[in-house]
Design a protein around this motif. Structure first.
Motif, PDB file in Angstrom:
ATOM      1  N   UNK A 279      -4.725  -3.928  -3.554  1.00 31.66           N
ATOM      2  CA  UNK A 279      -4.350  -2.623  -3.644  1.00 31.66           C
ATOM      3  C   UNK A 279      -4.442  -1.633  -2.303  1.00 31.66           C
ATOM      4  N   UNK A 280      -5.485  -1.786  -1.382  1.00 35.51           N
ATOM      5  CA  UNK A 280      -5.754  -1.142  -0.324  1.00 35.51           C
ATOM      6  C   UNK A 280      -4.337  -1.492   0.567  1.00 35.51           C
ATOM      7  N   UNK A 281      -3.902  -2.723   0.630  1.00 31.36           N
ATOM      8  CA  UNK A 281      -2.747  -3.026   1.383  1.00 31.36           C
ATOM      9  C   UNK A 281      -1.508  -2.290   1.003  1.00 31.36           C
ATOM     10  N   UNK A 282      -1.210  -2.130  -0.092  1.00 35.44           N
ATOM     11  CA  UNK A 282      -0.077  -1.424  -0.823  1.00 35.44           C
ATOM     12  C   UNK A 282      -0.191   0.078  -0.569  1.00 35.44           C
ATOM     13  N   UNK A 283      -1.436   0.799  -0.459  1.00 34.61           N
ATOM     14  CA  UNK A 283      -1.380   2.080  -0.023  1.00 34.61           C
ATOM     15  C   UNK A 283      -1.143   2.280   1.394  1.00 34.61           C
ATOM     16  N   UNK A 284      -1.608   1.341   2.032  1.00 34.58           N
ATOM     17  CA  UNK A 284      -1.635   1.542   3.641  1.00 34.58           C
ATOM     18  C   UNK A 284      -0.170   1.110   4.053  1.00 34.58           C
ATOM     19  N   UNK A 285       0.374   0.180   3.646  1.00 28.60           N
ATOM     20  CA  UNK A 285       1.836  -0.244   3.829  1.00 28.60           C
ATOM     21  C   UNK A 285       2.662   0.978   3.619  1.00 28.60           C
ATOM     22  N   UNK A 286       2.392   1.517   2.391  1.00 30.36           N
ATOM     23  CA  UNK A 286       3.356   2.874   2.028  1.00 30.36           C
ATOM     24  C   UNK A 286       3.511   3.840   2.882  1.00 30.36           C
ATOM     25  N   UNK A 287       2.119   4.042   3.675  1.00 30.43           N
ATOM     26  CA  UNK A 287       2.301   5.163   4.747  1.00 30.43           C
ATOM     27  C   UNK A 287       2.855   4.524   6.058  1.00 30.43           C
ATOM     28  N   UNK A 288       2.259   3.238   6.204  1.00 28.81           N
ATOM     29  CA  UNK A 288       2.841   2.656   7.676  1.00 28.81           C
ATOM     30  C   UNK A 288       4.589   2.990   7.380  1.00 28.81           C
ATOM     31  N   UNK A 289       5.232   2.379   6.523  1.00 27.03           N
ATOM     32  CA  UNK A 289       6.675   2.491   6.400  1.00 27.03           C
ATOM     33  C   UNK A 289       7.076   3.958   6.613  1.00 27.03           C
ATOM     34  N   UNK A 290       6.525   4.941   5.927  1.00 30.48           N
ATOM     35  CA  UNK A 290       7.187   6.284   5.675  1.00 30.48           C
ATOM     36  C   UNK A 290       6.732   6.816   7.149  1.00 30.48           C
ATOM     37  N   UNK A 291       5.636   6.850   7.496  1.00 29.58           N
ATOM     38  CA  UNK A 291       5.354   7.595   8.891  1.00 29.58           C
ATOM     39  C   UNK A 291       5.108   6.914  10.123  1.00 29.58           C
ATOM     40  N   UNK A 292       4.476   5.577  10.076  1.00 31.64           N
ATOM     41  CA  UNK A 292       4.366   5.028  11.542  1.00 31.64           C
ATOM     42  C   UNK A 292       5.370   4.364  12.038  1.00 31.64           C
ATOM     43  N   UNK A 293       6.144   3.516  11.267  1.00 21.41           N
ATOM     44  CA  UNK A 293       7.081   2.672  12.028  1.00 21.41           C
ATOM     45  C   UNK A 293       8.249   3.627  12.641  1.00 21.41           C
ATOM     46  N   UNK A 294       8.758   4.749  11.872  1.00 18.59           N
ATOM     47  CA  UNK A 294       9.562   5.815  12.664  1.00 18.59           C
ATOM     48  C   UNK A 294       9.075   6.453  13.866  1.00 18.59           C
ATOM     49  N   UNK A 295       7.824   6.765  13.663  1.00 18.21           N
ATOM     50  CA  UNK A 295       7.007   7.214  14.755  1.00 18.21           C
ATOM     51  C   UNK A 295       7.156   6.403  15.974  1.00 18.21           C
TER      52      UNK A 295
END
Lengths: 237, 237
Positions: free
Chosen positions: B129-145
């Motif tokens: 569950x923690x991984x799913x939440x983290x990955x969502x933020x990672x895709x949305x904000x971190x990869x593009x940055x």
């Protein structure tokens, strides 16, 4: 030669790893986040065209017309250390010092995740259950692993400093880490610090350096608050 | 002069950042995790007395009686690059290259947390569950940055490489990152990579280097599997 440090005002943060050795060595610098404000830091980062930085801290070295910008803490310190006498003269010792600083950077990233395990964009209050699970593992496994490593290095070096025979930025970084961990997790650190006499001794020696003592007593010195090192009693293992 | 790389066998992992430029430059090295096995890596780390390393990858440079050990990827590459022609000769350009490599290290740490957000000691299955939440933020904000940052650097350098006018370890590291992200998150990367033509071009040019093409076609080259870059369909944003 003029040094300008760019970092967010209001927290010691990663910028403090750069401030401490500059203060200890008596090197003048402008702390631009404080002198010019947070909006100026944002504008500065946005304005970068050639060779942009991903984030602050960044140090700008102005030499007449010439201007170099260096970001990433370990990169900044590897540049400044040999130029101002707070890195060993021996190249091999300097590589080992860089290795330690990079491991401190890894630890700092892990510390930050104790209160932001899911996202740096969300508040701690929005990720408390995850933070509690993360912090438990951090206390049980990660703090001892990192402190054991630093203690082994310190205990093996007879000079009383981390690397070589004089203080270096490794010692100021270690002091910042031990202070930060103690601010964030006072109960946990009170229990385990007695097992780490060599690094505690380095922390004390570093605090007794004239430049550090003067800086920490000055109003330039920003206390820990809601930066990387945060005190949430429920996360104090 | 003999190079021995120490890293865990079975995954490309962080060791691959060291292997790629050595292979591209045709520099011989022993890959000790593979030649001697995982138990040898554990024993090697345990046996360190003076100047221990926190973790592998580590490169051992044996020169007759003399032996130096260097750990931390960016530290290893900053040492090897200028000695084997895969870093710029200009010192200032080398500092900028180091800055990029350190930012790649930060990204790699964030990638690892997509499947291990709570603890590196627990299985992914125990922190889904923690991984799913983290990955969502990672895709949305971190990869593009991160990709925006690399693209700005690449687009501003007319040579077709990340820094300077020839390939460097920055280019091999960028190729590894783009390959790894595409392995882990194929759907997400297929959608966004068209926005990043300059870094995709660098990735292609790097893959066309004789040493890289030969290495990637060889059986020395370990595929991605359950290392830092992992493919879990449910985490592919």
């Amino acid at each position: 030669l003029t040094y300008r440090l760019w970092y967010w005002p209001g927290i010691p943060g990663r910028g403090e790893f750069v401030r401490l050795p500059l203060e200890a060595a008596g090197v003048a610098y402008e702390d631009c986040g404080i002198t010019r404000g947070e909006a100026a830091v944002v504008a500065y980062l946005d304005a970068q065209r050639r060779q942009p930085a991903f984030a602050v801290p960044l140090i700008e070295i102005a030499d007449g017309e010439e201007c170099e910008r260096i970001a990433q803490v370990a990169n900044i310190l590897a540049y400044l250390g040999p130029r101002h006498g707070f890195a060993p003269t021996d190249e091999r010792a300097r590589r080992y010092l860089n290795q330690i600083q990079l491991t401190i950077a890894d630890l700092i990233e892990e510390v930050h995740r104790t209160h932001h395990p899911v996202s740096v964009s969300l508040y701690y209050e929005d990720q408390k259950p995850e933070a509690a699970r993360y912090a438990s593992d951090f206390h049980e496994r990660r703090i001892p692993k990192f402190l054991d490593y630093f203690e082994r290095i310190a205990a093996a070096n007879s000079s009383g400093w981390l690397v070589g025979d004089a203080w270096s930025y490794g010692d100021t970084s270690l002091r910042l880490v031990l202070h930060g961990l103690t601010f964030a997790f006072p109960k946990r650190m009170a229990r385990i610090l007695p097992d780490y006499p060599a690094i505690c001794a380095i922390c004390g020696r570093t605090g007794a350096l004239d430049g550090i003592a003067a800086y920490e007593a000055s109003d330039r010195h920003q206390p820990f608050n809601d930066g990387i090192f945060r005190h949430y009693p429920e996360l104090d293992g």
